[in-house]
Design a protein around this motif. Structure first.
Motif, PDB file in Angstrom:
ATOM      1  N   HIS A  46      14.480 -16.700  12.116  1.00  0.00           N
ATOM      2  CA  HIS A  46      15.406 -17.631  12.768  1.00  0.00           C
ATOM      3  C   HIS A  46      16.732 -16.929  13.076  1.00  0.00           C
ATOM      4  CE1 HIS A  46      13.048 -21.367  11.884  1.00  0.00           C
ATOM      5  NE2 HIS A  46      12.458 -20.501  11.072  1.00  0.00           N
ATOM      6  N   VAL A  47      16.667 -15.908  13.894  1.00  0.00           N
ATOM      7  CA  VAL A  47      17.832 -15.082  14.219  1.00  0.00           C
ATOM      8  C   VAL A  47      18.703 -15.803  15.259  1.00  0.00           C
ATOM      9  CG1 VAL A  47      18.596 -12.847  15.125  1.00  0.00           C
ATOM     10  CG2 VAL A  47      16.500 -12.987  13.741  1.00  0.00           C
ATOM     11  N   PRO A  48      20.006 -15.907  15.024  1.00  0.00           N
ATOM     12  CA  PRO A  48      20.900 -16.547  15.994  1.00  0.00           C
ATOM     13  C   PRO A  48      20.886 -15.809  17.338  1.00  0.00           C
ATOM     14  CG  PRO A  48      21.985 -16.327  13.874  1.00  0.00           C
ATOM     15  CD  PRO A  48      20.711 -15.533  13.796  1.00  0.00           C
ATOM     16  N   ILE A  49      21.057 -16.561  18.417  1.00  0.00           N
ATOM     17  CA  ILE A  49      20.975 -16.016  19.771  1.00  0.00           C
ATOM     18  C   ILE A  49      22.003 -14.912  20.012  1.00  0.00           C
ATOM     19  CG2 ILE A  49      22.493 -17.682  20.938  1.00  0.00           C
ATOM     20  CD1 ILE A  49      19.085 -16.444  22.226  1.00  0.00           C
ATOM     21  N   GLU A  50      23.183 -15.026  19.426  1.00  0.00           N
ATOM     22  CA  GLU A  50      24.206 -13.995  19.608  1.00  0.00           C
ATOM     23  C   GLU A  50      23.722 -12.648  19.065  1.00  0.00           C
ATOM     24  OE1 GLU A  50      26.097 -18.006  19.205  1.00  0.00           O
ATOM     25  OE2 GLU A  50      24.710 -16.890  17.941  1.00  0.00           O
ATOM     26  N   VAL A  51      22.990 -12.697  17.965  1.00  0.00           N
ATOM     27  CA  VAL A  51      22.474 -11.472  17.359  1.00  0.00           C
ATOM     28  C   VAL A  51      21.338 -10.908  18.211  1.00  0.00           C
ATOM     29  CG1 VAL A  51      21.410 -10.478  15.294  1.00  0.00           C
ATOM     30  CG2 VAL A  51      23.177 -12.248  15.059  1.00  0.00           C
ATOM     31  N   ILE A  52      20.476 -11.796  18.725  1.00  0.00           N
ATOM     32  CA  ILE A  52      19.387 -11.358  19.599  1.00  0.00           C
ATOM     33  C   ILE A  52      19.959 -10.675  20.834  1.00  0.00           C
ATOM     34  CG2 ILE A  52      17.493 -12.140  21.094  1.00  0.00           C
ATOM     35  CD1 ILE A  52      17.022 -14.404  19.014  1.00  0.00           C
ATOM     36  N   ILE A  65      14.411  -6.627  14.881  1.00  0.00           N
ATOM     37  CA  ILE A  65      15.360  -7.095  13.876  1.00  0.00           C
ATOM     38  C   ILE A  65      14.740  -8.254  13.120  1.00  0.00           C
ATOM     39  CG2 ILE A  65      17.454  -6.274  14.995  1.00  0.00           C
ATOM     40  CD1 ILE A  65      17.867  -9.096  16.133  1.00  0.00           C
ATOM     41  N   SER A  66      15.271  -8.497  11.919  1.00  0.00           N
ATOM     42  CA  SER A  66      14.720  -9.547  11.076  1.00  0.00           C
ATOM     43  C   SER A  66      15.811 -10.266  10.297  1.00  0.00           C
ATOM     44  CB  SER A  66      13.725  -8.940  10.079  1.00  0.00           C
ATOM     45  OG  SER A  66      13.289  -9.910   9.156  1.00  0.00           O
ATOM     46  N   LEU A  67      15.657 -11.582  10.220  1.00  0.00           N
ATOM     47  CA  LEU A  67      16.389 -12.414   9.272  1.00  0.00           C
ATOM     48  C   LEU A  67      15.300 -12.990   8.372  1.00  0.00           C
ATOM     49  CD1 LEU A  67      18.813 -13.840   8.077  1.00  0.00           C
ATOM     50  CD2 LEU A  67      18.643 -15.556   9.884  1.00  0.00           C
ATOM     51  N   PRO A  68      15.052 -12.350   7.224  1.00  0.00           N
ATOM     52  CA  PRO A  68      13.930 -12.763   6.379  1.00  0.00           C
ATOM     53  C   PRO A  68      14.073 -14.193   5.857  1.00  0.00           C
ATOM     54  CG  PRO A  68      14.826 -10.647   5.672  1.00  0.00           C
ATOM     55  CD  PRO A  68      15.775 -11.214   6.678  1.00  0.00           C
ATOM     56  N   LYS A  81      24.819 -23.687   6.944  1.00  0.00           N
ATOM     57  CA  LYS A  81      24.903 -22.258   6.626  1.00  0.00           C
ATOM     58  C   LYS A  81      25.870 -22.059   5.468  1.00  0.00           C
ATOM     59  CE  LYS A  81      25.763 -17.786   8.741  1.00  0.00           C
ATOM     60  NZ  LYS A  81      27.021 -17.111   8.654  1.00  0.00           N
ATOM     61  N   LYS A  82      25.388 -21.341   4.456  1.00  0.00           N
ATOM     62  CA  LYS A  82      26.227 -21.042   3.297  1.00  0.00           C
ATOM     63  C   LYS A  82      26.313 -19.527   3.158  1.00  0.00           C
ATOM     64  CE  LYS A  82      24.997 -25.268   0.962  1.00  0.00           C
ATOM     65  NZ  LYS A  82      24.332 -25.912  -0.140  1.00  0.00           N
ATOM     66  N   GLY A  83      27.463 -19.000   3.420  1.00  0.00           N
ATOM     67  CA  GLY A  83      27.649 -17.562   3.292  1.00  0.00           C
ATOM     68  C   GLY A  83      27.131 -16.802   4.498  1.00  0.00           C
ATOM     69  N   ASP A  84      27.177 -15.486   4.387  1.00  0.00           N
ATOM     70  CA  ASP A  84      26.742 -14.612   5.469  1.00  0.00           C
ATOM     71  C   ASP A  84      25.241 -14.341   5.377  1.00  0.00           C
ATOM     72  OD1 ASP A  84      29.334 -14.330   6.453  1.00  0.00           O
ATOM     73  OD2 ASP A  84      29.743 -12.599   5.166  1.00  0.00           O
ATOM     74  N   TRP A  85      24.643 -14.034   6.513  1.00  0.00           N
ATOM     75  CA  TRP A  85      23.245 -13.613   6.552  1.00  0.00           C
ATOM     76  C   TRP A  85      23.215 -12.135   6.889  1.00  0.00           C
ATOM     77  CZ3 TRP A  85      22.531 -17.947  10.578  1.00  0.00           C
ATOM     78  CH2 TRP A  85      22.402 -19.177   9.942  1.00  0.00           C
ATOM     79  N   VAL A 100      25.951  -8.156   9.616  1.00  0.00           N
ATOM     80  CA  VAL A 100      26.138  -9.365   8.816  1.00  0.00           C
ATOM     81  C   VAL A 100      26.637 -10.428   9.764  1.00  0.00           C
ATOM     82  CG1 VAL A 100      27.410 -10.414   6.922  1.00  0.00           C
ATOM     83  CG2 VAL A 100      26.622  -8.046   6.730  1.00  0.00           C
ATOM     84  N   TYR A 101      26.009 -11.608   9.684  1.00  0.00           N
ATOM     85  CA  TYR A 101      26.366 -12.686  10.602  1.00  0.00           C
ATOM     86  C   TYR A 101      26.754 -13.908   9.794  1.00  0.00           C
ATOM     87  CZ  TYR A 101      26.024 -15.987  14.468  1.00  0.00           C
ATOM     88  OH  TYR A 101      26.301 -16.934  15.424  1.00  0.00           O
TER      89      TYR A 101
END
Length: 101
Positions: A46-52, A65-68, A81-85, A100-101
């Motif tokens: 579930h990677v945010p569009i800005e990161v993609i 890329i991966s957001l596990p 959202k709690k904290g950075d991913w 880090v997002y």
């Protein structure tokens, strides 16, 4: 989510996601429930569009890329959202920090 952000999407249901994970050398600790393939690259989770968008601009020699897992508050997930991913990059099965997002 991708369509809402300007991407053309073909949904391909599969019964065994391990085939996709193996094809792109996505290790178990980097897995999530969704894998998007864009050209020769993948987006795992579930990677945010800005990161993609940043990845597709920057990509260089990375395979994807991966957001596990499925963090609360990430695109398509309930909660706040709690904290950075930590988003990771993968190249030939090797994992590195992307941003880090």
């Amino acid at each position: 989510y991708l369509e809402d952000n300007g991407y053309e999407v073909d949904v391909v249901p599969v019964t065994d996601m391990s085939i996709i994970k193996d094809k792109y050398s996505i290790s178990r600790d980097m897995e999530s429930c969704h894998t998007a393939v864009i050209g020769d690259h993948f987006i795992e989770g579930h990677v945010p569009i800005e990161v993609i968008d940043e990845f597709l601009t920057f990509k260089s020699d990375m395979d994807g890329i991966s957001l596990p897992d499925m963090p609360a508050g990430s695109p398509g997930m309930p909660g706040v959202k709690k904290g950075d991913w930590q988003i990771y990059s993968l190249a030939d099965g090797e994992v590195s920090e992307f941003l880090v997002y």
